[in-house]
Structure formats: C-alpha cells, structure tokens
Enzyme design. Structure first.
Site, mmCIF file in Angstrom:
data_model
loop_
_atom_site.group_PDB
_atom_site.id
_atom_site.type_symbol
_atom_site.label_atom_id
_atom_site.label_comp_id
_atom_site.label_asym_id
_atom_site.label_seq_id
_atom_site.Cartn_x
_atom_site.Cartn_y
_atom_site.Cartn_z
ATOM 1 N N ALA A 1 0.806 -1.231 0.000
ATOM 2 C CA ALA A 1 0.000 0.000 0.000
ATOM 3 C C ALA A 1 0.838 1.279 0.000
ATOM 4 C CB ALA A 1 -0.922 -0.004 1.214
ATOM 5 N N ALA A 2 2.069 1.212 0.502
ATOM 6 C CA ALA A 2 2.884 2.431 0.568
ATOM 7 C C ALA A 2 3.750 2.615 -0.671
ATOM 8 C CB ALA A 2 3.779 2.387 1.814
ATOM 9 N N GLY B 1 -0.583 -7.657 -9.477
ATOM 10 C CA GLY B 1 0.177 -6.909 -10.464
ATOM 11 C C GLY B 1 1.666 -7.148 -10.333
ATOM 12 N N THR C 1 5.193 -8.569 -10.512
ATOM 13 C CA THR C 1 5.799 -9.413 -11.539
ATOM 14 C C THR C 1 6.871 -10.312 -10.903
ATOM 15 O OG1 THR C 1 7.187 -7.504 -11.988
ATOM 16 C CG2 THR C 1 5.338 -7.892 -13.476
ATOM 17 N N HIS D 1 12.698 0.539 -18.187
ATOM 18 C CA HIS D 1 12.024 0.878 -16.925
ATOM 19 C C HIS D 1 12.912 1.758 -16.039
ATOM 20 C CE1 HIS D 1 9.272 -2.422 -17.974
ATOM 21 N NE2 HIS D 1 8.439 -1.885 -17.099
ATOM 22 N N HIS D 2 12.258 2.385 -15.061
ATOM 23 C CA HIS D 2 12.943 3.108 -13.980
ATOM 24 C C HIS D 2 13.927 2.170 -13.272
ATOM 25 C CE1 HIS D 2 10.447 0.924 -11.019
ATOM 26 N NE2 HIS D 2 9.534 0.954 -11.982
ATOM 27 N N LYS E 1 13.319 -0.818 -10.371
ATOM 28 C CA LYS E 1 12.665 -2.093 -10.666
ATOM 29 C C LYS E 1 13.565 -3.262 -10.267
ATOM 30 C CE LYS E 1 10.130 -4.515 -14.275
ATOM 31 N NZ LYS E 1 9.098 -4.939 -13.314
ATOM 32 N N GLY F 1 7.812 -8.371 -16.433
ATOM 33 C CA GLY F 1 6.749 -9.361 -16.594
ATOM 34 C C GLY F 1 6.021 -9.175 -17.917
HETATM 35 N N1 LIG Z 1 0.959 -5.237 -13.466
HETATM 36 C C1 LIG Z 1 1.198 -3.946 -13.717
HETATM 37 O O1 LIG Z 1 0.497 -3.295 -14.515
HETATM 38 C C2 LIG Z 1 2.306 -3.274 -12.972
HETATM 39 C C3 LIG Z 1 3.114 -4.046 -12.179
HETATM 40 N N2 LIG Z 1 4.084 -3.459 -11.430
HETATM 41 C C4 LIG Z 1 4.810 -4.357 -10.548
HETATM 42 O O2 LIG Z 1 4.302 -4.178 -9.222
HETATM 43 C C5 LIG Z 1 5.337 -4.415 -8.269
HETATM 44 C C6 LIG Z 1 5.448 -3.217 -7.337
HETATM 45 O O3 LIG Z 1 5.842 -2.095 -8.095
HETATM 46 P P1 LIG Z 1 6.011 -0.638 -7.423
HETATM 47 O O4 LIG Z 1 4.756 -0.199 -6.787
HETATM 48 O O5 LIG Z 1 6.627 0.186 -8.490
HETATM 49 O O6 LIG Z 1 7.095 -0.964 -6.291
HETATM 50 P P2 LIG Z 1 7.415 -0.155 -4.947
HETATM 51 O O7 LIG Z 1 8.737 -0.633 -4.476
HETATM 52 O O8 LIG Z 1 7.201 1.295 -5.158
HETATM 53 O O9 LIG Z 1 6.268 -0.657 -3.938
HETATM 54 C C7 LIG Z 1 6.233 -1.906 -3.328
HETATM 55 C C8 LIG Z 1 5.821 -1.709 -1.872
HETATM 56 O O10 LIG Z 1 5.605 -2.995 -1.286
HETATM 57 C C9 LIG Z 1 6.359 -3.071 -0.080
HETATM 58 N N3 LIG Z 1 6.672 -4.469 0.154
HETATM 59 C C10 LIG Z 1 7.775 -5.172 -0.222
HETATM 60 N N4 LIG Z 1 7.647 -6.458 0.166
HETATM 61 C C11 LIG Z 1 6.445 -6.559 0.784
HETATM 62 C C12 LIG Z 1 5.749 -7.636 1.399
HETATM 63 N N5 LIG Z 1 6.265 -8.861 1.468
HETATM 64 N N6 LIG Z 1 4.534 -7.397 1.953
HETATM 65 C C13 LIG Z 1 3.996 -6.147 1.905
HETATM 66 N N7 LIG Z 1 4.620 -5.089 1.358
HETATM 67 C C14 LIG Z 1 5.817 -5.292 0.786
HETATM 68 C C15 LIG Z 1 7.551 -2.196 -0.313
HETATM 69 O O11 LIG Z 1 8.161 -1.820 0.899
HETATM 70 P P3 LIG Z 1 9.774 -1.493 0.872
HETATM 71 O O12 LIG Z 1 9.914 -0.288 -0.007
HETATM 72 O O13 LIG Z 1 10.126 -1.232 2.302
HETATM 73 O O14 LIG Z 1 10.410 -2.724 0.306
HETATM 74 C C16 LIG Z 1 6.916 -1.002 -1.034
HETATM 75 O O15 LIG Z 1 6.322 -0.095 -0.134
HETATM 76 C C17 LIG Z 1 6.591 -4.742 -9.096
HETATM 77 O O16 LIG Z 1 6.713 -6.137 -9.252
HETATM 78 C C18 LIG Z 1 6.285 -4.119 -10.450
HETATM 79 O O17 LIG Z 1 6.961 -4.761 -11.498
HETATM 80 C C19 LIG Z 1 4.309 -2.120 -11.466
HETATM 81 C C20 LIG Z 1 3.554 -1.321 -12.273
HETATM 82 C C21 LIG Z 1 2.485 -1.839 -13.095
HETATM 83 O O1 LIG Z 2 7.993 -2.214 -12.419
HETATM 84 C C1 LIG Z 2 7.256 -1.532 -13.151
HETATM 85 O O2 LIG Z 2 7.210 -0.296 -13.108
HETATM 86 C C2 LIG Z 2 6.390 -2.232 -14.100
HETATM 87 N N1 LIG Z 2 6.328 -3.525 -14.034
HETATM 88 C C3 LIG Z 2 5.509 -4.374 -14.812
HETATM 89 C C4 LIG Z 2 6.354 -5.356 -15.595
HETATM 90 O O3 LIG Z 2 7.337 -5.884 -15.058
HETATM 91 O O4 LIG Z 2 6.010 -5.649 -16.740
HETATM 92 C C5 LIG Z 2 4.504 -3.615 -15.649
HETATM 93 C C6 LIG Z 2 4.993 -2.306 -16.168
HETATM 94 O O5 LIG Z 2 5.929 -2.553 -17.147
HETATM 95 C C7 LIG Z 2 5.561 -1.459 -15.044
#
Ligand SMILES: NC(=O)C1=CN([C@@H]2O[C@H](COP(=O)(O)OP(=O)(O)OC[C@H]3O[C@@H](n4cnc5c(N)ncnc54)[C@H](OP(=O)(O)O)[C@@H]3O)[C@@H](O)[C@H]2O)C=CC1
Ligand SMILES: O=C(O)C1=N[C@H](C(=O)O)C[C@H](O)C1
Length: 276
Positions: free
Chosen positions: A14-15, A109, A111, A165-166, A169, A175
């Site tokens: 959530a954060a 979501g 990956t 990507h940024h 990642k 994914g």
């Molecule tokens: N399917 C889609 O369309 C998309 C998928 N993604 C994917 O989503 C995932 C998250 O991306 P993003 O939001 O950018 O990542 P972030 O690192 O910004 O957010 C992930 C959050 O989850 C926390 N976290 C890590 N491990 C756990 C756990 N076991 N339980 C609960 N919380 C946890 C992290 O904490 P901390 O920072 O302390 O580790 C952080 O606050 C990635 O795998 C990304 O590839 C992203 C964008 C689009």
């Molecule tokens: O980490 C990301 O940001 C994203 N991850 C997903 C992926 O691994 O395909 C989706 C999107 O590309 C953003």
C-alpha cells in the site's frame, strides 16, 4: 450497514508507487470499500493509507505489516473480499497462496513469478475453487500492442523486444516482456533463425533468450517509467510497435476491472487480455 454490497478490498504494498495509486482508485470507486492496507516498510506503519496516498481526507485505514490477520479480517466481511498485490517478486508467491487459503481473491500486479510458480498457483486456486488474476500489465495500450504484435508475427519471422524501466525495478526482464514473448511463442513459430555463428564478446550483449528464440533486452534508467518496443524485421523493412507509460494512473481502469472480474472466477487467469 453503509458498506453492504460494496467489494471489500485490501491493498498489499500500500505504501509503494502502485499501491498508493490503487488506494486512491479504490477510494473513489463507488462499488468498493478499502478495508485494509498492508506494507512491510517500517517507516509507514500505522500511517493512514488515504493520507499517504495523497487524499485530502483520511480513510481511517492504518497501514499494517500483519498480512495474515488482515486476510482473516477481510475473509469475515459479509461480501467476498479481494486483495490487490503490488509488493515484490520475492514475496508475491507466498502472498497469493495465503490469500487463496483465506478465501480472499488475489488480483496480482507484482511481476517476477516463474511459469512453474504460476502453474502451481493455478492448481491451488483450482482446488480451492477461488478466482485469482495475475496481470503483468494493467494498461489497455499494452493489450493493444500485444494484439498488434500477434497480427504482425504472421508476416515476420524475426522479432526482438526492448523493455525500458525506472531503475528501482527489482526484476528483469519485465513481466510484460516475458508475457509478450510467451504470446508470440504460443503461435507455433520459431523466430530468429541464425544465419551466422554469433559470439558474444561481452556476455549478455544479445539480451536474454525467451520463448521460441525471442530476445529481450532490458534497460534501467532514472527518468523512465515503463516502456516497451517490439521490433519486427524482414529484408528491407522494420516494423516497430512501442508503448510508453507517462503516469501510473494508466493502470487503474484495468485494476478496478480486475477487482470486479475476479469475483466471477473460480480459477486462476493470467493476462488482462483474457478479461476485457
Ligand atoms: N501489473 C502492472 O500493470 C504493474 C506491475 N508493477 C509491478 O508491481 C510491483 C510493485 O511495483 P512498485 O509499486 O513500483 O514498487 P514499490 O517498491 O514502489 O512498492 C512496493 C511496496 O511494497 C512493499 N513491500 C515489499 N515487500 C512486501 C511484502 N512482502 N509485503 C507487503 N509489502 C511489501 C515495499 O516496501 P519497501 O519499499 O520497504 O520494500 C513497497 O512499499 C513490481 O513487481 C512491479 O513490477 C508495477 C507497475 C504496473
Ligand atoms: O515495475 C514496473 O514499473 C512495471 N512492471 C511491470 C512489468 O514488469 O512488466 C509492468 C509495467 O511494465 C511497469
């Protein structure tokens, strides 16, 4: 019973960058109720999920790192619950298994799951007759790109993928790139027949080899969000498909759709194209 009939939603991660967007989208959805917000990051414990996501009013939902009690709580709601997971590749498999075990439907979501893990989760969801959605990319533009790539693959025998990507990642390739290669691989063709003996002078120069000989090249840079090119080649011409993300709000219509759809499922479905 103000919340009767609303879908109870828990957001895991959530954060994070995606988690905060999902909190806002769920809070604004007329048919959903945010009942829980999980995140392991120590600095955000007990903060209000709505305030953290940038909403003007608190949602009175504190961030917790206690996943199992939160899933147990969601499972007791009158309406079937959904957990949306945007956490980390290292934890997502266990998160999904726990959610299914509690009868809370996962919309995933995150990956980084291997094909074997996805198959194992599909078997587990089947046994539990519980819906589960694993969606490597929630944007409609990416579904359209993948459909265009499938159409092009009828006419081109050579294709490579570049995903950009940024640099925060964790997983590579993305994914989305893996799924795109799988979709092209499922069409029964082998791509990129070599016409010379290639030597990589620096290992990795030709990228990773995914399904059916398709190469994936991963770029990580600050300043990028999420981008993908699928490049087809044949003698005398190049056909390039490109998708660019400029704001993570692009994923939210897909996330809300998946929350609604997962309640109608009794098994695991992999990919947004299967539910739109
Ligand atoms: N399917 C889609 O369309 C998309 C998928 N993604 C994917 O989503 C995932 C998250 O991306 P993003 O939001 O950018 O990542 P972030 O690192 O910004 O957010 C992930 C959050 O989850 C926390 N976290 C890590 N491990 C756990 C756990 N076991 N339980 C609960 N919380 C946890 C992290 O904490 P901390 O920072 O302390 O580790 C952080 O606050 C990635 O795998 C990304 O590839 C992203 C964008 C689009
Ligand atoms: O980490 C990301 O940001 C994203 N991850 C997903 C992926 O691994 O395909 C989706 C999107 O590309 C953003």
């Amino acid at each position: 019973m103000a919340n009767q009939g609303l879908i109870p939603v828990v957001v895991n991660g959530a954060a994070g960058k995606m988690g905060r967007e999902v909190i806002k989208a769920v809070a604004e959805a007329p048919d959903m109720n945010l009942v829980g917000a999980i995140d392991t990051s120590p600095e955000h414990q007990n903060k209000d999920a709505g305030e953290l996501a940038g909403l003007s009013e608190p949602l009175e939902v504190p961030i917790t790192n206690q996943m199992e009690p939160m899933l147990a709580f969601a499972a007791q709601e009158r309406e079937p619950g959904v957990v949306v997971d945007f956490t980390h590749p290292d934890s997502v498999y266990d998160n999904i298994r726990s959610a299914i075990a509690y009868g809370v439907r996962p919309v995933v979501g995150t990956t980084g799951l291997s094909p074997e893990q996805i198959q194992d989760l599909a078997d587990f969801a089947d046994k539990a007759s519980t819906g589960c959605l694993i969606i490597p990319n929630f944007s409609i533009g990416m579904v359209l790109l993948q459909q265009a790539a499938i159409a092009a693959s009828q006419y081109f025998d050579h294709v490579e993928i570049i995903e950009l990507h940024h640099n925060q990642k964790a997983d590579a390739p993305s994914g989305t790139a893996i799924k795109t290669a799988q979709m092209l691989g499922e069409l029964g063709k082998t791509y990129n027949q070599a016409i010379v003996n290639e030597t990589e002078k620096i290992p990795g120069a030709r990228g990773s080899q995914a399904d059916e000989g398709i190469r994936i090249h991963s770029i990580r840079l600050p300043g990028l969000i999420a981008h993908q090119e699928v490049i087809f080649g044949s003698p005398g011409e190049i056909y390039t498909l490109r998708h660019d993300t400029s704001d993570r709000t692009c994923y939210m219509p897909g996330v809300l759709l998946a929350i609604r759809k997962v309640l109608q499922l009794k098994s695991l479905v992999y990919g947004l194209e299967k539910i739109i």
